[in-house]
Design a protein around this motif. Sequence first.
Motif, PDB file in Angstrom:
ATOM      1  N   PRO A  26      32.742  28.122 130.993  1.00 53.45           N
ATOM      2  CA  PRO A  26      32.627  28.944 132.199  1.00 53.45           C
ATOM      3  C   PRO A  26      31.249  28.805 132.851  1.00 53.45           C
ATOM      4  O   PRO A  26      30.295  28.305 132.240  1.00 53.45           O
ATOM      5  CB  PRO A  26      32.832  30.373 131.693  1.00 53.45           C
ATOM      6  CG  PRO A  26      33.403  30.240 130.328  1.00 53.45           C
ATOM      7  CD  PRO A  26      32.977  28.922 129.806  1.00 53.45           C
ATOM      8  N   GLY A  27      31.139  29.296 134.082  1.00 52.10           N
ATOM      9  CA  GLY A  27      29.896  29.184 134.843  1.00 52.10           C
ATOM     10  C   GLY A  27      28.690  29.796 134.154  1.00 52.10           C
ATOM     11  O   GLY A  27      27.598  29.220 134.173  1.00 52.10           O
ATOM     12  N   GLY A  28      28.857  30.965 133.533  1.00 52.21           N
ATOM     13  CA  GLY A  28      27.733  31.619 132.850  1.00 52.21           C
ATOM     14  C   GLY A  28      27.191  30.783 131.701  1.00 52.21           C
ATOM     15  O   GLY A  28      25.972  30.714 131.475  1.00 52.21           O
ATOM     16  N   THR A  29      28.066  30.127 130.988  1.00 55.09           N
ATOM     17  CA  THR A  29      27.643  29.273 129.875  1.00 55.09           C
ATOM     18  C   THR A  29      26.925  28.038 130.395  1.00 55.09           C
ATOM     19  O   THR A  29      25.899  27.632 129.847  1.00 55.09           O
ATOM     20  CB  THR A  29      28.858  28.865 129.028  1.00 55.09           C
ATOM     21  OG1 THR A  29      29.540  30.037 128.602  1.00 55.09           O
ATOM     22  CG2 THR A  29      28.442  28.062 127.815  1.00 55.09           C
ATOM     23  N   LEU A  30      27.422  27.461 131.480  1.00 50.30           N
ATOM     24  CA  LEU A  30      26.758  26.294 132.064  1.00 50.30           C
ATOM     25  C   LEU A  30      25.371  26.659 132.583  1.00 50.30           C
ATOM     26  O   LEU A  30      24.419  25.892 132.422  1.00 50.30           O
ATOM     27  CB  LEU A  30      27.616  25.696 133.180  1.00 50.30           C
ATOM     28  CG  LEU A  30      28.923  25.052 132.730  1.00 50.30           C
ATOM     29  CD1 LEU A  30      29.759  24.627 133.932  1.00 50.30           C
ATOM     30  CD2 LEU A  30      28.659  23.874 131.822  1.00 50.30           C
ATOM     31  N   ARG A  31      25.239  27.851 133.199  1.00 55.72           N
ATOM     32  CA  ARG A  31      23.915  28.294 133.662  1.00 55.72           C
ATOM     33  C   ARG A  31      22.967  28.459 132.489  1.00 55.72           C
ATOM     34  O   ARG A  31      21.793  28.107 132.563  1.00 55.72           O
ATOM     35  CB  ARG A  31      24.032  29.596 134.451  1.00 55.72           C
ATOM     36  CG  ARG A  31      24.549  29.397 135.864  1.00 55.72           C
ATOM     37  CD  ARG A  31      24.441  30.666 136.685  1.00 55.72           C
ATOM     38  NE  ARG A  31      25.314  31.727 136.207  1.00 55.72           N
ATOM     39  CZ  ARG A  31      26.610  31.815 136.486  1.00 55.72           C
ATOM     40  NH1 ARG A  31      27.189  30.907 137.248  1.00 55.72           N
ATOM     41  NH2 ARG A  31      27.331  32.806 136.032  1.00 55.72           N
ATOM     42  N   MET A  32      23.472  28.999 131.384  1.00 56.73           N
ATOM     43  CA  MET A  32      22.636  29.168 130.194  1.00 56.73           C
ATOM     44  C   MET A  32      22.187  27.817 129.653  1.00 56.73           C
ATOM     45  O   MET A  32      21.021  27.636 129.288  1.00 56.73           O
ATOM     46  CB  MET A  32      23.385  29.943 129.117  1.00 56.73           C
ATOM     47  CG  MET A  32      22.592  30.140 127.864  1.00 56.73           C
ATOM     48  SD  MET A  32      23.597  30.974 126.639  1.00 56.73           S
ATOM     49  CE  MET A  32      22.360  31.953 125.848  1.00 56.73           C
ATOM     50  N   LEU A  33      23.088  26.853 129.590  1.00 55.63           N
ATOM     51  CA  LEU A  33      22.732  25.520 129.112  1.00 55.63           C
ATOM     52  C   LEU A  33      21.670  24.880 130.004  1.00 55.63           C
ATOM     53  O   LEU A  33      20.722  24.263 129.514  1.00 55.63           O
ATOM     54  CB  LEU A  33      23.976  24.631 129.041  1.00 55.63           C
ATOM     55  CG  LEU A  33      24.974  24.975 127.933  1.00 55.63           C
ATOM     56  CD1 LEU A  33      26.298  24.259 128.174  1.00 55.63           C
ATOM     57  CD2 LEU A  33      24.411  24.636 126.580  1.00 55.63           C
ATOM     58  N   ARG A  34      21.816  25.043 131.321  1.00 54.64           N
ATOM     59  CA  ARG A  34      20.812  24.493 132.240  1.00 54.64           C
ATOM     60  C   ARG A  34      19.474  25.205 132.071  1.00 54.64           C
ATOM     61  O   ARG A  34      18.424  24.576 132.126  1.00 54.64           O
ATOM     62  CB  ARG A  34      21.303  24.580 133.681  1.00 54.64           C
ATOM     63  CG  ARG A  34      22.338  23.532 134.008  1.00 54.64           C
ATOM     64  CD  ARG A  34      22.611  23.468 135.505  1.00 54.64           C
ATOM     65  NE  ARG A  34      23.222  24.675 136.021  1.00 54.64           N
ATOM     66  CZ  ARG A  34      24.540  24.893 136.094  1.00 54.64           C
ATOM     67  NH1 ARG A  34      25.378  23.967 135.682  1.00 54.64           N
ATOM     68  NH2 ARG A  34      25.012  26.007 136.573  1.00 54.64           N
TER      69      ARG A  34
END
Length: 194
Positions: free
Chosen positions: A109-117
């Motif tokens: 999901p978007g929140g996980t991708l933001r965290m990874l970035r």
Amino acid sequence: MRLLRRRPVADARELAACVAASLAGLFPGLRVVARPPAVAEAMADVVAVDAAGGLVLVVCEPTAAPDTVLRALECAAWWREHRAFIPRTVPGALEEVPPSAVVVAGRFPGGTLRMLRALGGAAPTAIECRLYEDGDAGGVAFDVVATPLVSTSETNGAQETNGGQVASPGAPPRACAEGVVERLARLRFTEASR
């Protein structure tokens, strides 16, 4: 002509079994350990040893939430702190090579991708796994999720080190950890304010 349909990944154990069966063929030189070591604080779903003798810790979830990323980071951090256990519990793994973390999920999901970035080079490798099937057989596809490294301006002048952690030039490892915690705190604040 055969038509493959995408099958949703519903169970973490099923995903872990697919990953264990497919990972060695996907990455040459990677050897999956038959039975992962049972360490409560650092439980990985799949454990492998790479060609350099490094421990590869894979965490599998149908949908990777931010806590899945934290679980993978905690797992790798525990093994880094307890390196003496590595050669005794995982045959072929070397104590000198730092362990690496991988998150495999059916969806990010978007929140996980933001965290990874936001984590930048300290983030675990994120791989999306898709299962396909037709009437007789199935298939597995893996895609590495794009997680670009954090730019210098986003880290207050800090630069990327060879180990993948962000630190100011000449900073001790503690400063690297503090930088990751600071970026996580900023991310948590921005997620809470939405």
